[in-house]
Structures are given as C-alpha cells and as structure tokens.
Design an enzyme around this catalytic site. Structure first.
Site, PDB file in Angstrom:
ATOM      1  N   TYR A  56       1.106  -1.575  -0.094  1.00 15.43           N
ATOM      2  CA  TYR A  56       0.109   0.352  -0.004  1.00 15.43           C
ATOM      3  C   TYR A  56       1.064   1.367   0.027  1.00 15.43           C
ATOM      4  O   TYR A  56       1.661   1.406   0.893  1.00 15.43           O
ATOM      5  CB  TYR A  56      -0.959  -0.078   0.874  1.00 15.43           C
ATOM      6  CG  TYR A  56      -2.628  -0.651   1.240  1.00 15.43           C
ATOM      7  CD1 TYR A  56      -2.293  -2.181  -0.241  1.00 15.43           C
ATOM      8  CD2 TYR A  56      -2.274  -1.001   2.552  1.00 15.43           C
ATOM      9  CE1 TYR A  56      -2.870  -3.119   0.031  1.00 15.43           C
ATOM     10  CE2 TYR A  56      -3.534  -2.247   3.080  1.00 15.43           C
ATOM     11  CZ  TYR A  56      -3.570  -3.391   1.675  1.00 15.43           C
ATOM     12  OH  TYR A  56      -4.516  -4.059   2.055  1.00 15.43           O
ATOM     13  N   HIS A 123      -0.420 -12.295   0.753  1.00 16.00           N
ATOM     14  CA  HIS A 123      -2.047 -11.252   0.239  1.00 16.00           C
ATOM     15  C   HIS A 123      -2.615 -11.872  -0.743  1.00 16.00           C
ATOM     16  O   HIS A 123      -3.380 -11.665  -0.988  1.00 16.00           O
ATOM     17  CB  HIS A 123      -0.808 -10.018  -0.357  1.00 16.00           C
ATOM     18  CG  HIS A 123      -1.671  -8.297   0.118  1.00 16.00           C
ATOM     19  ND1 HIS A 123      -1.467  -7.610   0.140  1.00 16.00           N
ATOM     20  CD2 HIS A 123      -3.160  -8.429  -0.315  1.00 16.00           C
ATOM     21  CE1 HIS A 123      -2.612  -6.420  -0.428  1.00 16.00           C
ATOM     22  NE2 HIS A 123      -3.383  -7.024  -0.520  1.00 16.00           N
ATOM     23  N   SER A 202     -13.894  -4.522   2.379  1.00 11.77           N
ATOM     24  CA  SER A 202     -14.648  -3.623   1.474  1.00 11.77           C
ATOM     25  C   SER A 202     -15.731  -4.161   1.773  1.00 11.77           C
ATOM     26  O   SER A 202     -16.806  -4.762   0.943  1.00 11.77           O
ATOM     27  CB  SER A 202     -14.298  -4.139  -0.116  1.00 11.77           C
ATOM     28  OG  SER A 202     -13.002  -3.175  -0.599  1.00 11.77           O
ATOM     29  N   PRO A 203     -16.303  -4.323   2.605  1.00 10.62           N
ATOM     30  CA  PRO A 203     -17.599  -4.491   3.543  1.00 10.62           C
ATOM     31  C   PRO A 203     -18.881  -4.061   2.879  1.00 10.62           C
ATOM     32  O   PRO A 203     -20.185  -4.324   2.829  1.00 10.62           O
ATOM     33  CB  PRO A 203     -17.389  -4.940   4.929  1.00 10.62           C
ATOM     34  CG  PRO A 203     -16.794  -4.389   5.251  1.00 10.62           C
ATOM     35  CD  PRO A 203     -15.567  -4.082   4.269  1.00 10.62           C
ATOM     36  N   LEU A 204     -18.605  -2.531   2.690  1.00  6.64           N
ATOM     37  CA  LEU A 204     -19.038  -1.388   1.690  1.00  6.64           C
ATOM     38  C   LEU A 204     -19.314  -1.272   0.409  1.00  6.64           C
ATOM     39  O   LEU A 204     -19.750  -0.728   0.144  1.00  6.64           O
ATOM     40  CB  LEU A 204     -18.861   0.047   3.360  1.00  6.64           C
ATOM     41  CG  LEU A 204     -19.547  -0.165   4.319  1.00  6.64           C
ATOM     42  CD1 LEU A 204     -18.713   1.399   4.518  1.00  6.64           C
ATOM     43  CD2 LEU A 204     -21.371  -0.244   4.935  1.00  6.64           C
ATOM     44  N   GLY A 205     -18.885  -2.415  -0.307  1.00 11.92           N
ATOM     45  CA  GLY A 205     -18.548  -2.054  -1.895  1.00 11.92           C
ATOM     46  C   GLY A 205     -18.049  -1.025  -2.148  1.00 11.92           C
ATOM     47  O   GLY A 205     -18.352  -0.361  -2.888  1.00 11.92           O
ATOM     48  N   ARG A 206     -16.746  -1.125  -1.369  1.00 13.32           N
ATOM     49  CA  ARG A 206     -16.169   0.116  -1.792  1.00 13.32           C
ATOM     50  C   ARG A 206     -16.357   1.843  -1.704  1.00 13.32           C
ATOM     51  O   ARG A 206     -16.368   2.366  -2.656  1.00 13.32           O
ATOM     52  CB  ARG A 206     -15.363   0.306  -3.757  1.00 13.32           C
ATOM     53  CG  ARG A 206     -14.461  -1.234  -3.312  1.00 13.32           C
ATOM     54  CD  ARG A 206     -13.222  -2.094  -4.315  1.00 13.32           C
ATOM     55  NE  ARG A 206     -12.372  -2.992  -4.696  1.00 13.32           N
ATOM     56  CZ  ARG A 206     -11.913  -3.679  -3.779  1.00 13.32           C
ATOM     57  NH1 ARG A 206     -10.950  -2.495  -3.264  1.00 13.32           N
ATOM     58  NH2 ARG A 206     -11.368  -4.410  -4.080  1.00 13.32           N
ATOM     59  N   GLY A 207     -17.546   1.659  -0.484  1.00  9.87           N
ATOM     60  CA  GLY A 207     -18.146   2.975  -0.821  1.00  9.87           C
ATOM     61  C   GLY A 207     -19.638   2.604  -1.261  1.00  9.87           C
ATOM     62  O   GLY A 207     -20.160   3.241  -1.012  1.00  9.87           O
ATOM     63  N   PHE A 208     -19.816   2.158  -2.506  1.00 12.98           N
ATOM     64  CA  PHE A 208     -20.933   1.723  -3.512  1.00 12.98           C
ATOM     65  C   PHE A 208     -22.024   1.790  -2.375  1.00 12.98           C
ATOM     66  O   PHE A 208     -23.073   2.067  -2.926  1.00 12.98           O
ATOM     67  CB  PHE A 208     -20.819   1.106  -4.373  1.00 12.98           C
ATOM     68  CG  PHE A 208     -21.680   0.875  -5.266  1.00 12.98           C
ATOM     69  CD1 PHE A 208     -22.054   2.074  -6.342  1.00 12.98           C
ATOM     70  CD2 PHE A 208     -23.136  -0.214  -5.460  1.00 12.98           C
ATOM     71  CE1 PHE A 208     -23.112   1.735  -7.355  1.00 12.98           C
ATOM     72  CE2 PHE A 208     -24.033  -0.393  -6.246  1.00 12.98           C
ATOM     73  CZ  PHE A 208     -23.943   0.445  -7.199  1.00 12.98           C
TER      74      PHE A 208
END
Length: 327
Positions: A56, A123, A202-208
């Site tokens: 990262y 990873h 990404s439990p929020l769908g990368r913010g979507f």
C-alpha cells in the site's frame, strides 16, 4: 459508543477493524494528520485491529500506521501483508517463497517501527510456491516471535486446508459484502469447520453500498474504482438497484440507520468469527462504521438485504487481477 471483541482463531481482536489502505492510495489524495487522527479515534472507540500491507503506497501506508501507533503500540493488534509484487510496468504477480517471506517481514518491521507483527497475511497465493513452504516459513517466524499469528488473503478453500495442516491460520481475509458473496460457497464453510476467522475487506462495496456514488463521473482520475468492472458506467447504473433496495430497508427503520450501516451490520451478522475491516481516512465515517456494530437486524431485514445483493452486474476485478484470487 464502544465496540466489543471477537476471536480470529486464538487471537482476540475488536469486533470491527480499520482498513488503512485508503489513507495512502487508491481513493484519492490522503491527509496524514486526519488519517492519524482517525487511527487514534479508532483506538479510543475500542477498535484494536489495524490493517495495512507492504504494497500500500509502496510502503508508505505501513510507515504512516507506524507513526500513528508509536506511543500506543500496546493498544493495537497490528496486521500487515506480504506477497504482491509488481514489475516496472505495474504488472501484478504473487510471491511466497521462504526467502522472500523473511525479507518482507524485516522490511515491514522497520517501516512500522515495531518488534513484532500480530497478524501477518500472505496477500495473494503464489502459484509457483507450494503453500506448505510459505506456511513453513511463517511458522518459523511465529516460533521466533517475529510474528504472533498468520493469515491468508483471497485464497481458495483447498489452500486453507493445506495451510492448516502445516500450522492453523488465524484468519482468511477476503472481500465480502452484500454484493460480493464469492467466499460463501466453499471458503467460509471451511473456515467455520477449522476454526479460522474471516476478515472481510470492502464490506461496504468500496463505498458503493453507502449510496454516495451514483455515477462514474464522481470518481477522481486516480481513483482505482475507475478500473473495476462494477464501476463502469453501464454496470454502475444497473447496480444502483442494489443500493435502492438497501435504502428501502433503512427507510423503514426508526433509528436513522444509513444504507451503509445496514450493509455493514449484515456483514457483522455473518458470525462471531467474522471481523470486517471497513476502510476510511476520516473520523466521521469511522464513527458511523463503529455504530453499525451495535445495530440489530431482524430475520426479515437480513433476508431482504441478502436478496438485494443478488443482482450485481460486473466482475470484482479486471480479468488479469481476477485470476489472482481464489487460488
């Protein structure tokens, strides 16, 4: 506002962690002072699990996390990763031979400014190195006290079994959300069987799934989501139906819960061995995420949310990256 704890194998962590990647890459320019303030606020709220990786920001994210925790190391369960390598043209591959593992851990310890890592993930699985060899090297690091536990990221069910036969992993990290359900067929059942924790990123769908992204034009030129199939103009437009369905559930509640909080609460509900790591670089979003851990979803709401995520259009990654997951 506070958060409880859960178990990843024998490792006790907060019931929700903090993904730190976006503080250094992928979603636009970062603000170091706000990022560090976000990490400190997370610790004050009882979020102990901090997640970073050597790749990262080319190592910059580990350095940032190290600066943030320098005077509060004893409050942190520190997770980082090795195993993604990129050539001069940016092409991505995986590496996991023992010599590489030993080199990477020393570099990460130096960047983080610590004498041990609590949870050290591979990873991506190296197709050219038997997982038994990689885990053998990780077991040696555990025996030496350099790392306390190890994990695997974006691997297949057979790899979990083979790794477990050498030394039990504490956790498997994989994308898991209402619109990404890949691990439910085989990886999640194997983890439950073997007592391995699951750390959804990404439990929020990368913010979507927060409902804040309604067109591809909102994404900055350097935003990684521009290269993901689900965020292409046509697919994103179709996928808005998922957010609309989640929003409908939220609007019927009387507690003011947002669509993003319900989506995160759904991931939290997958089991006591599941510890999502929503990523953010801002304190306000962090506080919303932590509050989601306290939400109760009825059986009807759970079923409705699950149905909402069933009609997603587009793959998670472009084809060249999709091939690196599930090994």
């Amino acid at each position: 506002m506070a958060i409880g704890t859960r178990k990843l194998g024998s490792l006790t962590v907060s019931a929700q962690g903090l993904g730190c990647m976006g503080m250094s890459q992928s979603y636009g320019a970062g603000d170091e002072s706000e990022s560090i303030a976000t990490i400190h606020r997370a610790l004050d709220l009882g979020v102990t699990l901090l997640d970073t990786a050597n790749v990262y920001g080319g190592g910059a994210n580990e350095e940032l996390v190290g600066r943030a925790i320098a005077d509060r190391r004893d409050r942190v369960v520190l997770a980082t990763k090795f195993g993604i390598v990129r050539d001069a043209d940016g092409n991505q591959a995986a590496q996991g031979d023992p010599a590489y593992v030993r080199t990477c851990v020393e570099q990460s310890l130096r960047r983080l400014g610590v004498d041990h890592i609590d949870l050290y993930y591979q990873h991506r699985v190296d197709p050219d190195t038997p997982i038994e060899d990689t885990v053998g090297a990780l077991r040696e690091l555990i025996d030496a006290g350099t790392i306390r536990h190890y994990g695997l990221s974006e691997c297949g069910a057979d790899t979990v079994r083979r790794a477990h036969a050498v030394h039990p992993p504490a956790a498997v990290q994989s994308e898991w959300s209402l619109w990404t359900r890949d691990i439910e067929d085989s990886v999640a059942p194997v983890c439950a069987e073997l007592g391995v924790g699951i750390v959804p990123f990404s439990p929020l769908g990368r913010g979507f799934l927060t409902g804040s992204i309604t067109s591809a034009g909102q994404l900055g030129e350097n935003d990684m989501r521009r290269g993901l199939p689900r965020f292409s103009a046509d697919n994103l437009s179709a996928n808005l139906a998922v957010v609309d369905a989640v929003r409908a559930v939220a609007e019927r509640r009387d507690d003011g819960a947002t669509p993003g909080q319900l989506a995160l609460a759904w991931v939290q509900s997958r089991g006591d061995h599941v510890v999502p790591i929503p990523g953010t670089k801002r304190r306000g979003y962090l506080e919303q995420n932590v509050a989601a851990a306290e939400l109760h979803l009825s059986a009807g709401e759970l079923a409705e949310l699950e149905a909402a995520g069933s009609g997603v259009t587009g793959e998670r990654y472009p084809a060249h990256l999709q091939r690196t997951v599930g090994r």
